[in-house]
Write an enzyme that holds these catalytic residues in place. Structure first.
Site, mmCIF file in Angstrom:
data_model
loop_
_atom_site.group_PDB
_atom_site.id
_atom_site.type_symbol
_atom_site.label_atom_id
_atom_site.label_comp_id
_atom_site.label_asym_id
_atom_site.label_seq_id
_atom_site.Cartn_x
_atom_site.Cartn_y
_atom_site.Cartn_z
ATOM 1 N N ASP A 100 0.919 -1.114 -0.190
ATOM 2 C CA ASP A 100 0.045 -0.042 0.123
ATOM 3 C C ASP A 100 0.721 1.286 -0.057
ATOM 4 O O ASP A 100 0.454 2.602 0.078
ATOM 5 C CB ASP A 100 -0.959 0.079 1.080
ATOM 6 C CG ASP A 100 -0.243 0.434 2.540
ATOM 7 O OD1 ASP A 100 0.769 0.329 2.645
ATOM 8 O OD2 ASP A 100 -1.039 1.128 3.394
ATOM 9 N N GLU A 101 1.934 1.227 -0.437
ATOM 10 C CA GLU A 101 2.851 2.568 -0.351
ATOM 11 C C GLU A 101 3.963 2.472 -1.542
ATOM 12 O O GLU A 101 4.370 1.271 -1.885
ATOM 13 C CB GLU A 101 3.606 2.668 0.850
ATOM 14 C CG GLU A 101 4.481 1.532 1.199
ATOM 15 C CD GLU A 101 5.118 1.707 2.651
ATOM 16 O OE1 GLU A 101 5.763 3.063 3.097
ATOM 17 O OE2 GLU A 101 5.252 0.863 3.586
HETATM 18 P P1 TTP Z 1 0.396 -0.140 6.710
HETATM 19 O O1 TTP Z 1 0.553 1.001 5.812
HETATM 20 O O2 TTP Z 1 1.703 -0.016 7.738
HETATM 21 O O3 TTP Z 1 -0.988 0.095 7.708
HETATM 22 P P2 TTP Z 1 -2.371 0.669 7.080
HETATM 23 O O4 TTP Z 1 -2.327 0.987 5.649
HETATM 24 O O5 TTP Z 1 -3.360 -0.278 7.650
HETATM 25 O O6 TTP Z 1 -2.332 1.895 8.030
HETATM 26 P P3 TTP Z 1 -2.087 3.333 7.884
HETATM 27 O O7 TTP Z 1 -3.166 4.128 7.918
HETATM 28 O O8 TTP Z 1 -1.291 3.612 9.359
HETATM 29 O O9 TTP Z 1 -0.998 3.210 6.892
HETATM 30 O O10 TTP Z 1 0.146 -1.668 6.106
HETATM 31 C C1 TTP Z 1 -0.435 -1.582 5.114
HETATM 32 C C2 TTP Z 1 -1.389 -3.073 5.097
HETATM 33 O O11 TTP Z 1 -0.336 -4.036 5.232
HETATM 34 C C3 TTP Z 1 -2.180 -2.799 6.280
HETATM 35 O O12 TTP Z 1 -3.548 -2.516 5.929
HETATM 36 C C4 TTP Z 1 -2.187 -4.557 6.781
HETATM 37 C C5 TTP Z 1 -0.793 -4.967 6.055
HETATM 38 N N1 TTP Z 1 -0.139 -5.293 7.189
HETATM 39 C C6 TTP Z 1 0.023 -6.672 7.540
HETATM 40 O O13 TTP Z 1 -0.812 -7.643 7.048
HETATM 41 N N2 TTP Z 1 0.807 -6.927 9.008
HETATM 42 C C7 TTP Z 1 1.414 -6.001 9.491
HETATM 43 O O14 TTP Z 1 2.201 -5.954 10.515
HETATM 44 C C8 TTP Z 1 1.249 -4.476 9.023
HETATM 45 C C9 TTP Z 1 2.187 -3.404 9.671
HETATM 46 C C10 TTP Z 1 0.532 -4.299 7.961
HETATM 47 MG MG MG Z 2 -0.872 2.357 5.140
#
Ligand code: TTP
Ligand code: MG
Length: 394
Positions: A100-101
């Protein structure tokens, strides 16, 4: 300027979008067993203190009306693909770093899309209009700061760190916010009374290296506003290789050298035909007792010339202390990039530049052999004897 785009509560946001019953509710995505942990928590759930990696039973204790949704990786991957496609329209220099980034180097794209902030706003709007998902974007002149910026005003945030603010920002940045600083490094930070990135400058390289290893040098650079990492367009996860099982097991170096040369030429030709460049060369050796090894090497620059591949492969071979007879030799390349993808200019002299000269020779040889057949032109050392046999066939 570099943009860092990170989706908000990614998995949870997708489930909330697809199931109206989950809207505005505390939701976690996870497996449903007792031992499962939270993959992601919706922002409503985060208000209860629930976060990623927390055991599900603990999350339930914190919020009694928590909605637990099993994850659907396939769906999230498909959404991720659509998001990355949208982002990639704004600049060819995109680097996806997780589901997601992504980083986007938008330098030079302003004339097409407006200011950096305009570009970020368009990306947010397009993702929202097409997929009904929000993201947060950080804009900064340095890569690691853009990631920190995207996290500053989540969800649905847009944060810019202007060049003029970089020095102050670094001076006051809590050290635990620097990517790569985990619990272990924090212990040493406390001992050294380092609270912000600016505090790093109180120490010299020897102390920092002693305490933090390689990270010490990077920390010192970051504290001075230097981040050598660039936005790297993603490599194609493929490889091209060619191997041959020999007629009989051999040890003779000159013969092995020729085989490596021949395999390198085949690999190089395919690489150029497919219009790829590579940044990694490997060799594979299988011995008479059927044991097998591979050795690989990352290069300083992207190459496609057969002789460059050969030089690297031979270098790798020479480093192996071969004691047994060899029955199979393979040469291959990985870390492929589309030849037409723009690459950032090297600011220092490229030591592999002489490879470029060989590339033009290779392209000429490719077109001759295409017209007149593979065997019409070859390296002198690979010419066949008068019975049409290569030396190592006999
Ligand atoms: P992140 O970008 O860290 O988290 P997020 O998008 O849920 O929240 P934020 O708004 O803080 O960015 O992670 C992206 C996706 O990756 C998240 O939705 C679920 C997955 N993920 C896991 O499966 N295990 C983990 O330990 C983390 C940190 C994320
Ligand atoms: Mg995220």
């Amino acid at each position: 300027m570099i943009l860092h785009i990170d989706m908000d509560a990614f998995f949870a946001a997708i489930e909330q979008r697809d199931n109206p019953d989950l809207k505005n509710k505390p939701v976690i995505i996870s497996g449903n067993s007792k031992r499962s942990v939270v993959a992601t928590a919706s922002y409503e759930a985060r208000k209860f203190g629930i976060g990623s990696a927390m055991p599900v039973f603990k999350a339930k204790q914190l919020c009694d009306h928590l909605e637990i949704v099993p994850g659907n990786k396939k769906k999230y991957k498909a959404e991720s693909k659509k998001i990355m496609q949208i982002i990639s329209h704004y600049s060819p220099l995109m680097e996806q770093v997780s589901i997601d980034e992504a980083y986007l180097d938008t330098t030079g794209c302003e004339r097409l899309f407006g200011s950096f902030k305009d570009i970020a706003l368009s990306i947010k709007k397009e993702i929202y209009n097409q997929l009904a998902l929000t993201c947060s974007i950080g804009i900064a002149p340095i890569k690691f700061l853009s990631k920190i910026a995207s996290d500053m005003n989540k969800p649905d945030g847009l944060t810019t760190i202007e060049q003029s603010r970089v020095k102050d920002f670094i001076f006051f940045l809590p050290i635990q916010k620097v990517p790569g600083i985990g619990k272990n490094s924090m212990k040493s930070m406390q001992l050294l009374q380092i609270k912000t990135l600016g505090d790093i400058k109180k120490y010299g390289l020897p102390v920092l290296t002693q305490k933090f290893g390689k990270m010490g040098k990077r920390l010192l650079e970051l504290s001075n506003g230097i981040d050598k990492s660039r936005v790297e367009t993603n490599y194609i996860r493929k490889s091209i290789s060619s191997e041959i099982t020999l007629f009989k097991d051999i040890t003779d170096f000159q013969t092995i050298r020729k085989i490596i040369l021949e395999r390198s030429q085949i690999v190089g030709k395919t690489l150029r035909e497919k219009e790829f460049l590579c940044k990694n060369v490997f060799i594979k050796l299988k011995f008479s007792d059927f044991s097998q090894i591979t050795r690989s090497r990352k290069l300083n620059s992207l190459i496609c010339s057969s002789s460059a591949i050969f030089n690297e492969a031979l270098f790798l071979y020479k480093k192996v202390k071969v004691k047994k007879k060899i029955r199979l030799i393979g040469v291959g390349v990985t870390a492929l990039k589309d030849k037409n993808t723009p690459v950032q200019m090297l600011l220092i002299q490229d030591p592999d530049n002489h490879n470029k000269q060989w590339e033009s020779v290779d392209f000429a040889v490719d077109s001759i052999s295409e017209k007149f057949g593979m065997d019409i032109i070859n390296k002198a050392s690979l010419t066949k004897d008068n019975q049409g046999r290569k030396k190592y066939d006999s």
